[in-house]
Enzyme design. Structure first.
Site, PDB file in Angstrom:
ATOM      1  N   TYR A 135      40.727  40.447  33.508  1.00  0.00           N
ATOM      2  CA  TYR A 135      41.095  39.124  34.016  1.00  0.00           C
ATOM      3  C   TYR A 135      39.925  38.422  34.708  1.00  0.00           C
ATOM      4  O   TYR A 135      39.902  37.209  34.819  1.00  0.00           O
ATOM      5  CB  TYR A 135      42.269  39.220  35.006  1.00  0.00           C
ATOM      6  N   LYS A 190      44.022  53.756  29.211  1.00  0.00           N
ATOM      7  CA  LYS A 190      43.926  53.731  27.746  1.00  0.00           C
ATOM      8  C   LYS A 190      42.601  54.404  27.424  1.00  0.00           C
ATOM      9  O   LYS A 190      41.730  53.851  26.725  1.00  0.00           O
ATOM     10  CB  LYS A 190      44.001  52.268  27.257  1.00  0.00           C
ATOM     11  N   ASP A 222      50.576  52.864  26.457  1.00  0.00           N
ATOM     12  CA  ASP A 222      51.642  52.690  25.466  1.00  0.00           C
ATOM     13  C   ASP A 222      52.766  53.691  25.731  1.00  0.00           C
ATOM     14  O   ASP A 222      53.958  53.350  25.678  1.00  0.00           O
ATOM     15  CB  ASP A 222      51.103  52.786  24.023  1.00  0.00           C
ATOM     16  N   ASP A 246      50.032  44.317  35.339  1.00  0.00           N
ATOM     17  CA  ASP A 246      50.732  43.036  35.192  1.00  0.00           C
ATOM     18  C   ASP A 246      51.944  43.230  34.274  1.00  0.00           C
ATOM     19  O   ASP A 246      53.076  42.826  34.582  1.00  0.00           O
ATOM     20  CB  ASP A 246      49.724  42.042  34.573  1.00  0.00           C
TER      21      ASP A 246
END
Ligand code: NAD
Length: 362
Positions: A135, A190, A222, A246
């Site tokens: 971000y 991840k 995931d 988020d």
């Protein structure tokens, strides 16, 4: 104790008013000062986070925030949109740790779209890093591709990055929070495809060695998204980066059925914090007196606990909220057959009454 009160837009003014009445009912000594933020500030001062509002927030021990935004500002240039006020406050106050508890109240177990047995008794805490990640990483932008699958085509790009101190400090926050709960941390990453998140995982593992009493496990994002709906009660504290946090914190929020029930806190290293409901300004119901004020009231409880060092007062608010739910009082978003539908003000009245032990009516 000084509290900066920033109600903002839409239902923000209605729900913050109820939280303030609840705080006043506690008979603590604190000072409050209210200022405009978001669309309301843009209308009055031409900017969603005017200097005077920022100064007030910086000088206060805590900020009680409602919500900002309205579809009518969607065409404004990005820097003037109401939501920029939140980013500006996070940046200027150094708020790097976002706490979002997802608690399923016994009385609201049917409000969830999941089976009651999956969420009855749910009490998890999502901790999201707020100031780094894709971000904020630079460079970012648009350009003409020089390589990739379509050289010469327009392309857009962002940069995912975390520095060691950023990961270390959020990891410490998570382990310390877990010590006050069930002593389990799940770090979500991840690492299988992203260098940034292999780095994240390595650092969280290192920091974890300083907390041998806290159990640490790692999960790919995931899988975490799946496990949150499959077996959410397996989690205690979940810590993750800005983007994964988020998304997962909204998913966790919905496990409990209503976003109108969920508080949040964003803290800096000196425990100064911004406290706000997890939802937005709900322009569709603004001004109708039907919004659920409980997320904001519970955010005020978090403020008392984390920034104002008043844990007993926080407990009193949380018990009062449980009490009004047990009384069968519900705003429209959590209403079900057999319960009593009340508006924003009546819900605030009931919490105040429960705190001051007066008879609850209506
Ligand atoms: P929203 O959270 O405002 O509303 C989503 C849905 O939930 C709506 O149907 C709304 O009526 C309902 N809802 C939300 N809070 C409720 C409450 N307390 N009681 C009862 N029902 C409630 O999200 P949105 O509609 O996507 O966004 C509306 C505006 O809010 C946009 O301008 C968005 O940018 C802004 N927003 C602000 C924040 C913030 O201030 N932190 C967060 C999210 C969205």
């Amino acid at each position: 104790m000084k509290i900066a009160v920033l109600p903002g837009d839409g239902i923000g003014t209605e729900i913050v008013a109820e939280a303030l009445r609840v705080l006043e009912a506690l008979d603590l000594s604190f000072e409050t000062e209210t200022a405009l933020v978001g669309g309301a500030a843009y209308e009055a001062h031409g900017h969603p986070l005017p200097e005077s509002t920022l100064k007030l927030a910086k000088e206060a021990d805590a900020v009680l925030f409602g919500a900002v935004g309205d579809w009518k500002y969607d065409k404004l240039e990005r820097s003037l949109r109401p939501e920029q006020a939140i980013l500006g406050l996070r940046k200027n106050l150094g708020l790097f740790a976002n706490f979002r508890p997802a608690i399923c109240y016994e009385q609201l177990v049917d409000a969830s779209s999941l089976k009651p047995e999956l969420i009855a008794g749910l009490d998890i805490l999502i901790i999201r890093e707020l100031t780094g990640d894709i971000y904020f990483g630079q460079p970012r932008g648009r350009r003409t591709a020089v390589d990739g699958h379509f050289p010469g085509a327009d392309e857009a790009f962002d940069t995912m990055r975390y520095s060691r101190p950023e990961v270390e400090r959020i990891a410490h926050v998570a382990f310390q929070a877990a010590r006050k709960r069930n002593k389990r941390v799940t770090s979500v990453d991840k690492a299988n495809v992203l260098e940034t998140f292999q780095f994240w995982k390595d650092i969280v593992t290192e920091v974890g060695k300083e907390y041998p009493d806290v159990e640490l496990d790692h999960m790919y994002v995931d899988n975490a998204a799946m496990q949150l709906v499959k077996a959410p009660k397996k989690f205690d504290v979940v810590v993750t980066g800005n983007m994964f946090g988020d998304i997962l914190s909204d998913e966790a929020a919905m496990l409990t059925g209503s976003i109108g029930m969920l508080p949040s806190a964003s803290l800096n290293s000196s425990n100064q914090g911004l406290y706000e409901p997890s939802h937005g300004s709900a322009p569709d119901i603004a001004g109708k007196g039907v919004a659920n004020p409980l997320a904001t009231i519970l955010s005020a409880a978090m403020m008392l606990r984390f920034s104002l060092n008043q844990p007993e007062a926080a407990d009193r608010i949380e018990s009062a909220v449980k009490h009004v739910l047990a009384q069968g009082l519900r705003t429209a978003d959590i209403w079900s057959a057999g319960t009593t539908k009340v508006g924003t003000r009546e819900m605030g009245d009931a919490v105040v009454a429960a705190i001051t032990k007066k008879t609850i009516t209506g």
